[in-house]
Structure formats: C-alpha cells, structure tokens
Design a protein around this motif. Sequence first.
Motif, PDB file in Angstrom:
ATOM      1  N   GLY A  31       2.287  -7.987  -5.771  1.00  0.00           N
ATOM      2  CA  GLY A  31       1.944  -6.331  -5.873  1.00  0.00           C
ATOM      3  C   GLY A  31       1.048  -5.859  -6.936  1.00  0.00           C
ATOM      4  O   GLY A  31       1.393  -6.224  -8.713  1.00  0.00           O
ATOM      5  N   ALA A  34       0.457  -1.843  -9.237  1.00  0.00           N
ATOM      6  CA  ALA A  34       0.675  -0.265  -8.726  1.00  0.00           C
ATOM      7  C   ALA A  34       0.226   0.602 -10.441  1.00  0.00           C
ATOM      8  O   ALA A  34      -0.563  -0.125 -10.800  1.00  0.00           O
ATOM      9  CB  ALA A  34       2.983  -0.097  -9.314  1.00  0.00           C
ATOM     10  N   SER A  65       1.348   1.630  -5.154  1.00  0.00           N
ATOM     11  CA  SER A  65       1.280   0.461  -4.719  1.00  0.00           C
ATOM     12  C   SER A  65       1.416   0.377  -3.959  1.00  0.00           C
ATOM     13  O   SER A  65       0.853   0.797  -3.061  1.00  0.00           O
ATOM     14  CB  SER A  65       3.051   0.246  -5.291  1.00  0.00           C
ATOM     15  N   ILE A 116       2.060  -3.382  -1.601  1.00  0.00           N
ATOM     16  CA  ILE A 116       2.466  -4.979  -1.878  1.00  0.00           C
ATOM     17  C   ILE A 116       2.212  -5.549  -0.373  1.00  0.00           C
ATOM     18  O   ILE A 116       2.042  -5.234   0.264  1.00  0.00           O
ATOM     19  CB  ILE A 116       4.158  -4.735  -1.444  1.00  0.00           C
ATOM     20  N   VAL A 155      12.354  -0.286  -2.214  1.00  0.00           N
ATOM     21  CA  VAL A 155      11.882   1.155  -3.172  1.00  0.00           C
ATOM     22  C   VAL A 155      13.237   1.252  -3.475  1.00  0.00           C
ATOM     23  O   VAL A 155      13.301   2.305  -5.075  1.00  0.00           O
ATOM     24  CB  VAL A 155      10.483   1.582  -2.157  1.00  0.00           C
ATOM     25  N   SER A 160      13.618   0.229  -7.082  1.00  0.00           N
ATOM     26  CA  SER A 160      12.922   0.326  -8.016  1.00  0.00           C
ATOM     27  C   SER A 160      12.258   1.999  -8.080  1.00  0.00           C
ATOM     28  O   SER A 160      13.153   2.148  -9.114  1.00  0.00           O
ATOM     29  CB  SER A 160      12.147  -1.096  -7.466  1.00  0.00           C
ATOM     30  N   PHE A 161      11.307   1.714  -7.344  1.00  0.00           N
ATOM     31  CA  PHE A 161      10.619   2.697  -7.702  1.00  0.00           C
ATOM     32  C   PHE A 161      11.567   4.346  -7.313  1.00  0.00           C
ATOM     33  O   PHE A 161      10.725   5.387  -7.890  1.00  0.00           O
ATOM     34  CB  PHE A 161       9.237   3.139  -6.365  1.00  0.00           C
ATOM     35  N   VAL A 172       4.117   3.846  -1.294  1.00  0.00           N
ATOM     36  CA  VAL A 172       4.144   2.465  -1.574  1.00  0.00           C
ATOM     37  C   VAL A 172       3.813   1.928  -0.111  1.00  0.00           C
ATOM     38  O   VAL A 172       4.471   2.659   0.670  1.00  0.00           O
ATOM     39  CB  VAL A 172       5.375   1.994  -1.615  1.00  0.00           C
ATOM     40  N   ASN A 199      11.633  -7.554  -3.792  1.00  0.00           N
ATOM     41  CA  ASN A 199      12.831  -6.626  -4.949  1.00  0.00           C
ATOM     42  C   ASN A 199      12.507  -6.966  -6.097  1.00  0.00           C
ATOM     43  O   ASN A 199      12.530  -5.820  -7.023  1.00  0.00           O
ATOM     44  CB  ASN A 199      14.575  -7.008  -5.291  1.00  0.00           C
ATOM     45  N   CYS A 255       8.515  -5.024  -6.679  1.00  0.00           N
ATOM     46  CA  CYS A 255       9.005  -3.417  -7.174  1.00  0.00           C
ATOM     47  C   CYS A 255       9.432  -3.130  -8.404  1.00  0.00           C
ATOM     48  O   CYS A 255       9.271  -2.487  -8.620  1.00  0.00           O
ATOM     49  CB  CYS A 255       9.256  -3.319  -5.588  1.00  0.00           C
TER      50      CYS A 255
END
Length: 398
Positions: free
Chosen positions: A173, A175, A190, A192, A211, A214-215, A230, A256, A259
């Motif tokens: 990925g 970002a 992002s 991926i 997501v 994470s984000f 994303v 996971n 991200c």
Amino acid sequence: MAAKQHTLPQGFQTTGVTCGIKDSGLPDLSLFTSDTPATSVGVFTQNQVVGAPVIVSRGRVPSPSVRGIIINSGNANACTGEQGLTDAQRMTAILAEQFTCDESDVLVCSTGVIGHFLPMPVIENGIRDAFKQLGKSSEDLTKAAKSIMTTDTVEKISSKQIEIDGTLITVTGVAKGAAMIAPNMATMLSVIMTDCQLETSLADSMLKQAVNQSFNCISVEGHTSTSDTVLLMANGATGQGCASEQLQQALQSALNEVCSDLAQQIIRDAEGAEHFVRVEVSGLENEDDARRIAKVVCESPLVKTAVTGNDPNWGRIVSAAGYAGVPFQEQDLSLRLNDVVIYEWGSPTSFDESALSKSMATGEIKIQLEFRLGNEKMTYWTCDLTSEYIRLNADYTT
C-alpha cells in the motif's frame, strides 16, 4: 543509506509523473493499474462536503472489474460543482481509453487545495504520458507514492508478504497525508493492492476492518477532509483465494499490518510535528467508549501543546477523558505516561517530573489510560501541536 525496496503484488503496475498541476514543478499525478480486472472496494470520507472524485469513485465500488486508479495532487477538485464532476469523469475516461475498458472500471482521487478547477489539458496529457511509463519495479512504486504527496515530507509505502497454501501473497500500500487528519479519515489517500483472489463482499468487509483499526485511529488536529479515500484492489494474479477462515485471517492480519503501518507513517510526518504520541485506552465496557476517550485525548489542544513542551501535565489528560461523554468515577481511572504511573485510581502519585520530561523529549510519547469498567481497549496515534503547524496552515493558500 539505500532506499528500502518494496514489492508490488503480481500483475500490478504503477508510476508517477509531473504534469504541471503544482506551481512547484514537483510530481503531481500517479497511476495504479492492474494487468487484469481487479476486485475493488473503498472507504470514503464521512464529511458531508466531498470532492468530485469521491462522488465518482464511491459510485463505482464495490466492483469486480477495476483496471486502474488515477490520483492527482495539488488540487482537491472539491467544492467545484458540476464542472468538478465532469472533470473527474473525464480523467477516468482518458485512462479507460488507454486500457480500452469502460470508464466505470477506472477510479479517481484528488488531493490539494479546495475550490479550484483542475487544469484539465495538462492532466489529460499527463495521464497519457504516465500510462506509457507504467512499470513493476520498486522505483515505479516510489514514483507513484511521491506523486500523491502535498505537504508530506516523505513518501509512505508499506509491504507485507505471507504464504497461503504454499503461494506467496503480497499486500502493498501507499498513502499520503500530513494534516487535516482526524478519526474517520481525513486529508489522506491510500491505495492497497494484493495479488490474492477476493470476492467483492469479502474484500469490502476486510478493508473496513483494516481501516477501522488504522486510518480511523489517527488524528493530527481533528479536521475531517473532503477527499479522504482508501481503495483496495485484489486482482487474483496468484490464483490463490481465501477458501477457509484461517486463510482469511492470515490475509486480514497482513492487510491490518499494512494499513496500521501507513497510518502511523502519516502521524510521524504530520505537519510541524516533533512528537509521535501513542494513546492506549483500556478497561472500558465497549469499543465506542474506548474510541471516544482516545479521540478526545488525541484532539485536545492542551494535551498536544503540553506534549510539545515535554510537560507531564497529567491533569490535562485526565480532564480530557472526563469530558469525552463516557460515564466513570475518578477512582475508576489510572494514567501512565511513558510507563510512569502518575495518577492511580483517582489519586496523584509521586514521580520525578524532570526525568519524565526528559523521556518525553525523545519525541516518543505513550499515554496509557486504564479503566476498571470492562475489557474493551483501543489504540490511537496522534502528534503534538507546534508553532510550525500553525505557520504552515496559516500560509497554505497565500
């Protein structure tokens, strides 16, 4: 030191070019493409004001047949009305012509200043030029990652390889993001990519889970953007799917990890930031309560400025937790700062403030809020708030 080499999943090509959107002359247009139709899903901003590319891409996923993603930087194509929609659609049509596919099989993102129309002639030429430069190398991936940057100071790339039933699967990925970052995503984009084979429904649920951990757990200043997106592409180039729950879990873990790594890279590159802050909240009745407290602590200007000054002013942290809207008694809470207990079950403790301040000056901060109300926990990441952040955003358009 040599640049880290990252691996593109099988069947993907990327590149980044300078087409002339940015006055600086820096790279400003990227392509992420699959040699074959790819399952594609997305997660988008929760702002009610959204950029035209969000409207276009959100309407095209989930999809089993996406061939490419165009991202331009330097101009968000947001708050641009019908012209903005026409321009975003035109961008996808130009790339579709190169593939000879339907324009609905192309997605688009834009990032940069809000409220300006895109310079479409240079963008159209840029897309055609970029298509001729697509490649599969680590350098091609780095070009793509650099070309989506705005106020970022470094490109953000993450890769993970796992073995599923004897087949090597790659998840990679990129970002961008350095400010206007808040939980539920913000000015961040992002892409991926994986060469695993996924159905749209499974890809959708897997991306949302990744997501959410994470984000959706990062904040610079709490401002949710118009453009955050994303996108996940899974082209199945390895021929390997996730036939069992165990295999799904393996791929989910890799997704996971990628991200989470990208999300933390965003915080480490936050505008003007001097401290990376990890906020761990545990012992709550439910995940929503843990999220709410973590978010409020991360976004407190008083907490963030105390961190800037290496000041272990724990009262700001405790009081922020107290106004998060989660019912608790003072005696239900303990607080650790860089592993030093400074507030224990409702009462202050004795600690060496000078030593703790010195540990904060390393730039790595860990805030641990422990409750005794349940078993749910949550980790968020944020940064401090510096005068440099204010300078950068005060002068952003002038």
